[in-house]
Design an enzyme around this catalytic site. Structure first.
Site, short mmCIF file in Angstrom:
data_model
loop_
_atom_site.label_atom_id
_atom_site.label_comp_id
_atom_site.label_asym_id
_atom_site.label_seq_id
_atom_site.Cartn_x
_atom_site.Cartn_y
_atom_site.Cartn_z
N GLU A 40 23.30 16.69 -36.40
CA GLU A 40 23.71 17.50 -37.18
C GLU A 40 24.26 18.25 -36.90
OE1 GLU A 40 20.50 15.95 -37.60
OE2 GLU A 40 20.71 13.71 -38.22
N GLY A 47 17.72 17.62 -28.14
CA GLY A 47 18.27 19.01 -28.03
C GLY A 47 19.13 19.40 -28.60
N THR A 81 15.62 7.49 -26.10
CA THR A 81 16.23 8.48 -24.71
C THR A 81 15.64 8.03 -23.34
OG1 THR A 81 14.76 9.81 -25.39
CG2 THR A 81 16.83 10.31 -26.81
N ARG A 127 -5.70 7.04 -29.53
CA ARG A 127 -6.94 8.03 -28.76
C ARG A 127 -7.15 8.08 -28.15
NH1 ARG A 127 -9.76 5.74 -33.86
NH2 ARG A 127 -8.34 4.09 -33.69
N GLN A 156 15.49 15.13 -34.87
CA GLN A 156 16.27 13.70 -34.85
C GLN A 156 17.10 14.11 -36.56
OE1 GLN A 156 13.07 13.52 -33.01
NE2 GLN A 156 14.26 14.01 -31.49
N ARG A 211 24.97 9.98 -23.40
CA ARG A 211 25.21 9.06 -24.39
C ARG A 211 26.79 9.14 -25.19
NH1 ARG A 211 20.70 5.28 -25.95
NH2 ARG A 211 19.95 7.69 -26.83
N PRO A 212 27.39 8.77 -24.85
CA PRO A 212 28.57 9.19 -26.43
C PRO A 212 28.13 8.57 -27.63
CG PRO A 212 29.23 7.03 -24.88
CD PRO A 212 27.92 7.17 -24.37
N LYS A 259 30.15 20.61 -38.86
CA LYS A 259 31.57 20.02 -38.55
C LYS A 259 32.49 19.27 -39.30
CE LYS A 259 29.80 18.87 -33.83
NZ LYS A 259 29.75 17.61 -32.92
N ASP A 319 35.56 20.93 -40.09
CA ASP A 319 36.27 21.01 -38.82
C ASP A 319 36.58 20.11 -37.99
OD1 ASP A 319 33.85 22.28 -37.29
OD2 ASP A 319 35.02 23.21 -35.93
P1 IMP Z 1 12.92 7.87 -28.45
O1 IMP Z 1 12.95 8.95 -29.82
O2 IMP Z 1 13.61 8.01 -26.99
O3 IMP Z 1 12.25 6.55 -28.52
O4 IMP Z 1 14.52 7.39 -29.08
C1 IMP Z 1 14.15 6.47 -29.90
C2 IMP Z 1 15.41 6.46 -31.02
O5 IMP Z 1 16.40 7.51 -31.53
C3 IMP Z 1 17.10 5.60 -30.38
O6 IMP Z 1 17.69 5.24 -31.37
C4 IMP Z 1 17.43 7.67 -29.92
O7 IMP Z 1 19.10 7.61 -29.46
C5 IMP Z 1 17.22 7.84 -31.21
N1 IMP Z 1 16.82 10.22 -30.74
C6 IMP Z 1 16.13 10.84 -30.46
N2 IMP Z 1 15.87 11.78 -30.35
C7 IMP Z 1 17.25 12.12 -30.28
C8 IMP Z 1 18.15 13.25 -31.07
O8 IMP Z 1 17.75 14.22 -30.51
N3 IMP Z 1 19.16 12.62 -31.49
C9 IMP Z 1 20.09 11.76 -31.68
N4 IMP Z 1 18.75 10.93 -32.06
C10 IMP Z 1 18.36 10.76 -30.70
#
Ligand code: IMP
Length: 430
Positions: A14, A40, A130, A144, A225, A304-305, A332, A334
């Site tokens: 977002e 990220g 990811t 555990r 996320q 990834r797109p 975003k 704009d």
């Molecule tokens: P994981 O977190 O790598 O296990 O991915 C599980 C799901 O969460 C997938 O659909 C990823 O694309 C999504 N995901 C994980 N981290 C992000 C993020 O930071 N932004 C957007 N999607 C995410």
């Protein structure tokens, strides 16, 4: 400012990085409380762009304390790489301004390998993770059998735990996935470097956060996320393995819920999603492509797109109610400039009923029909707007309707990637 949580209301991405960075100016401490390097954040500071995955954004402001708290899963090699990269770019990082919880679990090479092996074996049924080992690391934590970062402080103990873990993991690699087994000695060779580098940073972040709260410091909790990726409340199984919802701030950091004063919800002016799973307002046409290109919707972590679509106010309303969101930060806006019309889904239709929240059953969610409201587009460049009055009336109508339909005020509007390209309305963000 007091203690503030910043939560993504959609499927992540977002634009939290910019808002967190703005708020960091007023914070004394910035805390990551869940997730790992699946996240990220891209931050534009002056002429420099930083992509952070694990280290809290506070690190770019030397005088703030950055905390990687208990609920985070940490890939030690990735964290060390990130610290070294930032240091090489002149960012000052030391155990004084970066505190890492010893209770946080480590993502180890077998977690990453398991994540990748499962995804490739799943074929069309994959989650679209990811590939960073997030799910398998949280799985071991819940079972555990995970290794905490504090285990790095005693390498004999660490070794015996790795050995034990590999008994099970190698069985899967060899017999289910047709792969070579991993060797304890190889992991230990890396672990010695991790321990040497990270030991000074590993500490009891519970005490540090408690002390800061008692001294009335301003603490900013940086979510990763988004709500629809929450393992409990999101579109399971197409979710991550942690809780990006506001309730997780307390669990992941150790600060009690009544000490969290305000929750800000980040809303991108449209919707994007990476990975698999239903997406009712997805645009598979030229408008979707245009939004992806103009919004630079390509993953910070994986490149990834991203799938793009209209703003889904049902998703945002669900987040507002689930997380007690006080104020919305719209990002975003704009990117929508130049479209003849802009749409927003304000409810769904399913089997003759109107729904106002995301339904809990995935098969229902994949069948909902968005009920759209259509707004006139705007063509003016809005990047220099600093007050609502400087926005075109069409953009204001869109924002006002969002606020009204989800039941939360708009407190901030981002009109460009730079720090200053922001309209601040709410005390909250000042
Ligand atoms: P994981 O977190 O790598 O296990 O991915 C599980 C799901 O969460 C997938 O659909 C990823 O694309 C999504 N995901 C994980 N981290 C992000 C993020 O930071 N932004 C957007 N999607 C995410």
């Amino acid at each position: 400012m007091s203690n503030l949580a910043v939560i993504g209301t959609q499927w992540g991405d977002e634009g939290k990085g910019k808002v967190v960075d703005l708020l960091t100016d007023r914070a004394d401490m910035v805390v990551r409380f869940h997730g790992g390097n699946n996240a990220g954040h891209t931050l534009v500071v002056g002429d420099s762009t930083y992509a952070l995955h694990l280290v809290p954004s506070g690190i770019l402001h030397g005088d703030k304390i950055s905390v990687i708290a208990t609920g985070v899963v940490v890939d030690p090699g990735v964290l060390i790489g990130e610290i070294k990269d930032l240091t090489a770019r002149g960012v000052e990082i030391s155990p004084k301004n970066l505190k890492i919880s010893g209770k946080a679990h480590a993502i180890l090479p077998y977690h990453k390998r398991l994540d990748e092996a499962r995804e490739s074996k799943a074929g069309d049924a994959k989650i679209g993770t990811t590939g960073r080992g997030i799910g398998p690391a949280y799985e071991d934590k819940a079972s555990r059998v995970g290794l905490r970062l504090s285990d790095l402080l005693d390498l004999n103990l660490f070794e015996s735990k790795v050995k034990k873990a590999l008994e099970e993991k190698n069985c899967l690699f060899e017999n289910l996935y047709g792969q070579k087994p991993l060797k304890t000695a190889d992991i230990m060779a890396e672990a010695r470097d991790w321990a040497a580098f990270l030991s000074p940073f590993i500490t009891d972040t519970f005490e540090i956060i408690q002390k800061a709260a008692k001294e009335n410091k301003n603490i900013l909790f940086e979510g990763a996320q988004g709500v629809q990726l929450d393992i409990d409340h999101g579109t399971y199984p197409f979710v991550t393995s942690s809780n990006p919802t506001a309730g997780s701030v307390s669990v992941g950091s150790g600060l009690a819920p009544n000490k969290i004063d305000k929750v800000a919800g980040l809303v991108k002016a449209y919707t994007s999603r990476v990975g698999e799973g239903p997406f009712p307002t997805e645009l598979l046409d030229d408008t979707g492509t245009r939004i992806r290109e103009i919004g630079r919707e390509f993953g910070t972590t994986t490149g990834r797109p991203r799938r793009c679509g209209w703003l889904d106010a049902v998703v945002v309303r669900t987040a507002v109610d689930l997380c007690g969101i006080d104020s919305l930060a719209i990002t975003k806006l704009d990117v929508l400039r130049g479209l003849d019309e802009i749409k927003m889904a304000t409810s769904y239709r399913l089997d003759g009923q109107e729904l106002f929240h995301v339904p809990g059953v995935l098969s229902d969610f994949s069948r909902v029909e968005p009920v759209y409201e259509t707004f006139k587009g705007f063509s003016q460049d809005i990047s220099s707007a600093r007050t609502m009055d400087q926005l075109p009336p069409e953009a204001k109508t869109f924002l006002n309707r969002l606020s009204e339909t989800v039941g939360a005020r708009v407190g901030l509007v981002s009109v460009g990637p730079e720090r200053g390209q922001t309209i601040i309305l709410d005390e909250f963000f000042k």
